[in-house]
Motif scaffolding. Sequence first.
Motif, PDB file in Angstrom:
ATOM      1  N   VAL A 148       0.858  -1.192   0.000  1.00 35.97           N
ATOM      2  CA  VAL A 148       0.000   0.000   0.000  1.00 35.97           C
ATOM      3  C   VAL A 148       0.890   1.237   0.000  1.00 35.97           C
ATOM      4  O   VAL A 148       1.799   1.354   0.833  1.00 35.97           O
ATOM      5  N   GLU A 149       0.645   2.151  -0.931  1.00 36.07           N
ATOM      6  CA  GLU A 149       1.357   3.424  -0.971  1.00 36.07           C
ATOM      7  C   GLU A 149       0.372   4.544  -0.635  1.00 36.07           C
ATOM      8  O   GLU A 149      -0.702   4.639  -1.230  1.00 36.07           O
ATOM      9  N   LEU A 150       0.735   5.382   0.328  1.00 39.89           N
ATOM     10  CA  LEU A 150      -0.135   6.455   0.790  1.00 39.89           C
ATOM     11  C   LEU A 150       0.536   7.806   0.586  1.00 39.89           C
ATOM     12  O   LEU A 150       1.720   7.969   0.917  1.00 39.89           O
ATOM     13  N   ASP A 151      -0.223   8.753   0.058  1.00 45.11           N
ATOM     14  CA  ASP A 151       0.257  10.127  -0.104  1.00 45.11           C
ATOM     15  C   ASP A 151      -0.743  11.067   0.543  1.00 45.11           C
ATOM     16  O   ASP A 151      -1.875  11.215   0.066  1.00 45.11           O
ATOM     17  N   GLY A 152      -0.327  11.715   1.651  1.00 43.34           N
ATOM     18  CA  GLY A 152      -1.196  12.626   2.369  1.00 43.34           C
ATOM     19  C   GLY A 152      -1.102  14.046   1.840  1.00 43.34           C
ATOM     20  O   GLY A 152      -0.018  14.517   1.468  1.00 43.34           O
TER      21      GLY A 152
END
Length: 302
Positions: free
Chosen positions: A209-213
């Motif tokens: 999972v790749e997350l960008d806030g």
Amino acid sequence: MRQRYLALLSVFASLPAMALTFQTRLESIEWTVEGDKFECRLTQPITDFGSGEFVRRAGEQATFRLKAYNAVMGGGSATLLAAAAPWQPGRGDINLGSVHIGSGNVLFNTSQVQAGRLINGLMDGRSPVIRRASGDGRVSEVRLLPVKFNKAFNDYQSCVAKLLPKNFEQVKQAQIGFPGEGNDLDAQAKAQLQVMLEFMKADPTVNHVELDGHSDNSGNRLTNRDLSRRRALAVVDFFKANGIQESQITVRFHGERYPLVPNTSSANRAKNRRVNVHLARVAPAEPAAPQTTASASTAKNS
């Protein structure tokens, strides 16, 4: 039923001599159903040709495809029909438009609308027919028969009922919104993440999972950067609470640097408060090859 079979035989015997027709003998007709959580297939093998099959992927409606062992039909445009049953006189064939015969094992895939009309036709006793006329007037035709279809279609529907809500192309990216100015996940956000989580559990190859806030520009840069970090971490906590390991998650946070839309209104700012989620398949790292130090090598040879 026997009268229907005899009527079919009489129709096939009356086909023009120039027509090359591929179809399975009535006594050998079968429909097979195969599938899993990702895809269901309803197939009729076609003797000396290949097969015709309805394919329904998770999150989509069915399409119909024709598979062949060889290129006997040739390439080009063909007509797709829901042909009238011979035991129902007075009904004509329904022309469902054209398909393009290509090369390779799968000759074509229909649209979802065409496939739906073929299924309705089969339920009504019609035969899917693919008919191609060559330049010299020869006609090649592939015909599936509605024999035993209803029972197989019920089994196919049972398979469809177990499909996941979405396929990988549909589920691999999501935008988790934060309509409020905080970092709490609302019901809609949790529902989006739950769909992604279910897919990961069904397909273990989807393992990262790749997350960008992101934030809007309401505060100063440091505050916005911290808000984007805390929103990403809220998504991390959701996945961790549901069995995803922290080592499977990559987190980045960007503050206000990458707005989706200009921060010129409260509605636009709400759109920019988000975490972008991307699912991926990451191959495990190969173990490093053992290395022998010079001293160990010397000791071995001494």
